[in-house]
Design an enzyme around this catalytic site. Structure first.
Site, PDB file in Angstrom:
ATOM      1  CG  ASP A  84      66.858  39.038  26.265  1.00  0.00           C
ATOM      2  OD1 ASP A  84      67.673  39.959  25.860  1.00  0.00           O
ATOM      3  OD2 ASP A  84      66.706  38.909  27.267  1.00  0.00           O
ATOM      4  CG  HIS A 111      46.405  51.209  23.859  1.00  0.00           C
ATOM      5  ND1 HIS A 111      46.364  51.316  25.363  1.00  0.00           N
ATOM      6  CD2 HIS A 111      47.481  52.122  24.203  1.00  0.00           C
ATOM      7  CE1 HIS A 111      46.596  52.998  25.608  1.00  0.00           C
ATOM      8  NE2 HIS A 111      47.240  53.149  24.752  1.00  0.00           N
ATOM      9  CG  ASP A 159      47.592  59.312  26.486  1.00  0.00           C
ATOM     10  OD1 ASP A 159      46.247  59.294  26.896  1.00  0.00           O
ATOM     11  OD2 ASP A 159      47.761  58.259  25.800  1.00  0.00           O
ATOM     12  NE  ARG A 213      52.031  52.158  22.354  1.00  0.00           N
ATOM     13  CZ  ARG A 213      50.787  52.936  21.767  1.00  0.00           C
ATOM     14  NH1 ARG A 213      51.139  54.362  22.330  1.00  0.00           N
ATOM     15  NH2 ARG A 213      50.180  53.245  21.759  1.00  0.00           N
ATOM     16  CD  GLU A 223      51.521  58.423  25.417  1.00  0.00           C
ATOM     17  OE1 GLU A 223      50.691  58.709  24.458  1.00  0.00           O
ATOM     18  OE2 GLU A 223      52.142  57.330  25.883  1.00  0.00           O
TER      19      GLU A 223
HETATM   20  C1  3PY Z   1      48.752  58.966  21.353  1.00  0.00           C
HETATM   21  O1  3PY Z   1      48.266  59.293  20.159  1.00  0.00           O
HETATM   22  O2  3PY Z   1      48.527  59.289  22.836  1.00  0.00           O
HETATM   23  C2  3PY Z   1      49.605  57.501  21.312  1.00  0.00           C
HETATM   24  O3  3PY Z   1      50.270  57.020  22.113  1.00  0.00           O
HETATM   25  C3  3PY Z   1      49.590  57.088  20.073  1.00  0.00           C
HETATM   26  O4  3PY Z   1      48.973  55.296  20.162  1.00  0.00           O
HETATM   27 MG    MG Z   2      49.144  57.273  24.422  1.00  0.00          MG
END
Ligand code: 3PY
Ligand code: MG
Length: 246
Positions: free
Chosen positions: A83, A44, A173, A69, A147
Site C-alpha cells: 500500500d 532484521h 541462514d 523484506r 534459506e
Molecule cells: C541470509 O543470507 O540468510 C539472508 O537473509 C540475507 O540477508
Molecule cells: Mg536470512
C-alpha cells in the site's frame, strides 16, 4: 503517483544493497549515487511503519526502486508495505509451495486476497479508478527467500508457484541451518546452486545476498541476476575502516 518502476526482472544483472538504517536520507544518498535498487530490511532492522513510509517516498523522489523484506508472509505485513508503494516484497524463510501460495495470495488482488483500498500511495491516493489501482498493485514483485533445508528441497515447487517472480538465496541462514561455519563451504554452495537452478528452470529470476562482491561472477554464471551486496551499514563500516587506516 503510481507504483515504483520495476525494471529488476528484465533478465539483466542488477546490483543493490540492503538498507538497514531507518532514514530517508540514506535512501536519497544511495539513489543519487546511482544504485540500481535497494531492499529495506523489515526483518532484521528496527524500522517502524511511518519511517518506512517516508523511506519509500524518498525512493520515488530519487527514482530508486525499493523492495521491502517483510518480517513474515502474513497478510497485514505484506499489504501494508505494498500500500505504501514498495516495488515488491521479499518474504524470508519460505520453505514450501503452500506458504509461497499464501504469500502470493496476500500480495495480489487478481486471483488473490489482498485487501483493496484506492486511498494509499500505490493507487495515487484515490486518484486511480478501481481497475487502475488493481493493475498498479499487481505489478509489484513477489520474491521468496529460500534459506532453510526444507526450502532447498522444495525450491523447484516453490519456483513453479504462479505469481512468484524470483527466488532469493539466503546464504547466511543456509549456512547456519546446514551446520556450516562459512557460506563458502561446499554444502552451502551446493544448496545455493540448487536454488539458482530451480529458479532459472521455472523461468523465474534468481537473487542472492553476498557480503563479498568477488562471489558475484560465480553466481552470475549460474543465472543469478539480482545481487544484494552488503548493506548501507557494511558500506559505512568499510569506508570508516579505510579512512581510519589511511
Ligand atoms: C541470509 O543470507 O540468510 C539472508 O537473509 C540475507 O540477508
Ligand atoms: Mg536470512
Amino acid at each position: 503517483m503510481v507504483s515504483q518502476p520495476m525494471p529488476l526482472l528484465n533478465g539483466e544483472p542488477h546490483v543493490g544493497v540492503f538498507i538497514k538504517t531507518a532514514s530517508h536520507q540514506v535512501v536519497e544518498v544511495l539513489g543519487a549515487a546511482g544504485l540500481a535498487f535497494g531492499v529495506i530490511d523489515g526483518e532484521h532492522a528496527p524500522i517502524d511503519r511511518s519511517v518506512l513510509d517516508t523511506m519509500l517516498l524518498a525512493g520515488y523522489a530519487c527514482r530508486l526502486p525499493l523492495l521491502v523484506r517483510v518480517a513474515d508472509g502474513s497478510g497485514p505485513a505484506i499489504s501494508s508495505v505494498l500500500d505504501m508503494g514498495a516495488a515488491g516484497i521479499v518474504v524470508p524463510h519460505v520453505d514450501c509451495p503452500e506458504y509461497a501460495r499464501q504469500v502470493v495470495a496476500h500480495a495480489k488482488f487478481a486471483g488473490g486476497r489482498r485487501g483493496l483500498s484506492t486511498s494509499p500511495r500505490y493507487a495515487g491516493y484515490g486518484s486511480m479508478s478501481m481497475h487502475e489501482a488493481v493493475c498498479s498493485g499487481d505489478e509489484t514483485a513477489v520474491i521468496c527467500q529460500i534459506e532453510d533445508p526444507e526450502g532447498v528441497q522444495n525450491a523447484q515447487l516453490i519456483a513453479q508457484v504462479e505469481g512468484v517472480d524470483a527466488l532469493f538465496i539466503g546464504p547466511l541462514d543456509l549456512a547456519h541451518s546446514l551446520g556450516a561455519d562459512s557460506v563458502r563451504e561446499p554444502v552451502v554452495r551446493e544448496a545455493c546452486e540448487h536454488i539458482a537452478r530451480a529458479a532459472c528452470g521455472a523461468g523465474k529470476a534468481a537473487a542472492i545476498f553476498l557480503s563479498d562482491p568477488s562471489d558475484k561472477a560465480y553466481y552470475q554464471e549460474l543465472g543469478v541476476t539480482l545481487f544484494i551486496i552488503g548493506s548501507d551499514q557494511s558500506m559505512m563500516r568499510q569506508g570508516t575502516r579505510a579512512l581510519s587506516s589511511a
